[in-house]
Scaffold this active site. Structure first.
Site, short mmCIF file in Angstrom:
data_model
loop_
_atom_site.label_atom_id
_atom_site.label_comp_id
_atom_site.label_asym_id
_atom_site.label_seq_id
_atom_site.Cartn_x
_atom_site.Cartn_y
_atom_site.Cartn_z
N SER A 59 8.39 4.12 -0.85
CA SER A 59 8.44 5.42 -1.53
C SER A 59 9.81 6.08 -1.39
O SER A 59 10.59 5.79 -0.47
CB SER A 59 7.38 6.34 -0.96
OG SER A 59 6.11 5.72 -1.02
N1 SAH Z 1 4.39 4.51 2.02
C1 SAH Z 1 4.61 3.15 1.56
C2 SAH Z 1 4.22 3.07 0.10
C3 SAH Z 1 3.72 1.76 -0.29
S1 SAH Z 1 3.19 1.66 -1.98
C4 SAH Z 1 6.08 2.81 1.76
O1 SAH Z 1 6.89 3.73 1.78
O2 SAH Z 1 6.41 1.64 1.91
C5 SAH Z 1 1.44 1.79 -1.81
C6 SAH Z 1 0.75 0.73 -1.00
O3 SAH Z 1 -0.65 0.94 -1.11
C7 SAH Z 1 1.01 -0.69 -1.46
O4 SAH Z 1 1.51 -1.45 -0.40
C8 SAH Z 1 -0.38 -1.18 -1.88
O5 SAH Z 1 -0.61 -2.56 -1.64
C9 SAH Z 1 -1.30 -0.31 -1.04
N2 SAH Z 1 -2.66 -0.20 -1.51
C10 SAH Z 1 -3.13 -0.16 -2.78
N3 SAH Z 1 -4.47 -0.05 -2.78
C11 SAH Z 1 -4.86 -0.03 -1.47
C12 SAH Z 1 -6.13 0.05 -0.82
N4 SAH Z 1 -7.28 0.16 -1.49
N5 SAH Z 1 -6.15 0.04 0.53
C13 SAH Z 1 -5.00 -0.05 1.25
N6 SAH Z 1 -3.78 -0.14 0.68
C14 SAH Z 1 -3.72 -0.13 -0.65
#
Ligand code: SAH
Length: 222
Positions: A59
Site C-alpha cells: 500500500s
Molecule cells: N498492507 C499490505 C497490503 C496488501 S494488499 C501491504 O502494504 O503490503 C491486500 C492483501 O490482502 C493481499 O496480499 C491479498 O492477498 C490479501 N487478501 C485478499 N483477500 C484476503 C482474505 N480473504 N483474507 C486474507 N487476506 C486477503
C-alpha cells in the site's frame, strides 16, 4: 516525492497533515525498503502502491498513515489485520500496538512476510494463512481491526470479533473504488461513518468478493 525514508516521512506524511508523533516515528522505523520487491527498491520511498507477486500491492504510505491514524493506537492494543501482503503495515502496527494478529490468504505472501518480519526482529506478531473475511475467532475480542483489501460490505464476522470500545477500519465499495469506513463498537452497537475515498485490491473470501474480478485480473496481470 522522497528519495530517502526521512524525506518520505517529512514530505509525504508530516507536511500533508499526518501529525501524530508516534505514527511518524513508526514510519521512520519500519523501513519500507525492506518490504518492496528487489526490483523496486529505488522506488521504496515514493508515495504510491508498488506491485507484489500474485497481483497484490504494497500500500501507499500516505494511505496507510490515514488508516492507521483512524485506529488511534496508544500502544496497549491487540490488533487484527486482514491482508498481510508484504507485511509493511504489519510492521507499522507492531511498532504502534502491543500485539498484532495478521491473516493472509496467499501462501507465498504469508510466508515471505513472516520470514521478513521475523528477520527484522518483530516478536509481537502472530501469523495465519486463511480467509480473513472471517476474522481470526481464536484471538477475539480485538481492540482494533484493520482490513487492507476492499470489501463489498463491512464483514459481520469482524464486527463480531471487535471488542467493546474497539475501532474497525475497512475499505467498502466495489473493486474499482471504495470508501474507508471507520466504526466504533459502543454498548454492543457498531456505529460507522464514511471517511476518505480509497482504492485497494479486493478481499476474496466468504464475506468478501467471491472471485477475482475479470477487469482487475487483466489490469494486474504481470
Ligand atoms: N498492507 C499490505 C497490503 C496488501 S494488499 C501491504 O502494504 O503490503 C491486500 C492483501 O490482502 C493481499 O496480499 C491479498 O492477498 C490479501 N487478501 C485478499 N483477500 C484476503 C482474505 N480473504 N483474507 C486474507 N487476506 C486477503
Amino acid at each position: 516525492m522522497g528519495n530517502s525514508l526521512e524525506d518520505m516521512v517529512e514530505f509525504d506524511l508530516r507536511r500533508r497533515g499526518i501529525t501524530d508523533a508516534r505514527l511518524l516515528a513508526a514510519f521512520g522505523k519500519a523501513d519500507r525498503k525492506a518490504f518492496v520487491p528487489a526490483l523496486d527498491r529505488e522506488k521504496a520511498y515514493e508515495d504510491r502502491p508498488l506491485q507484489l507477486t500474485h497481483g497484490q500491492t504494497v500500500s501507499q504510505p500516505y494511505m496507510v498513515a490515514l488508516m492507521l491514524q483512524e485506529l488511534k493506537l496508544q500502544g496497549s492494543e491487540k490488533v487484527l489485520e486482514i491482508g498481510t501482503g508484504s507485511g509493511y503495515q504489519t510492521a507499522l502496527l507492531a511498532e504502534l500496538a502491543k500485539e498484532v494478529w495478521t491473516v493472509e490468504r496467499i501462501e507465498f505472501l504469508a510466508t515471505t512476510a513472516e520470514d521478513r518480519l521475523l528477520d527484522l526482529g518483530y516478536k509481537n506478531i502472530r501469523y495465519r494463512l486463511g480467509d480473513g473475511s472471517l476474522g481470526w475467532p481464536e484471538g477475539a475480542p480485538y481492540d482494533r481491526i484493520v482490513v487492507s483489501a476492499a470489501c463489498p460490505d463491512v464483514p459481520d464476522a469482524l464486527v463480531e470479533q471487535l471488542g467493546e470500545g474497539g475501532i474497525l477500519a475497512v475499505p467498502v465499495g466495489d473493486p474499482n473504488g471504495q470508501v474507508l469506513v471507520v466504526g466504533v463498537k459502543q454498548s454492543g452497537v457498531f456505529e460507522k461513518r464514511r471517511t476518505i475515498d480509497c482504492m485497494f485490491v479486493p478481499l476474496i473470501g466468504a464475506q468478501g468478493f467471491a472471485h477475482w474480478p475479470e477487469q482487475q485480473q487483466k489490469d494486474r496481470a504481470p
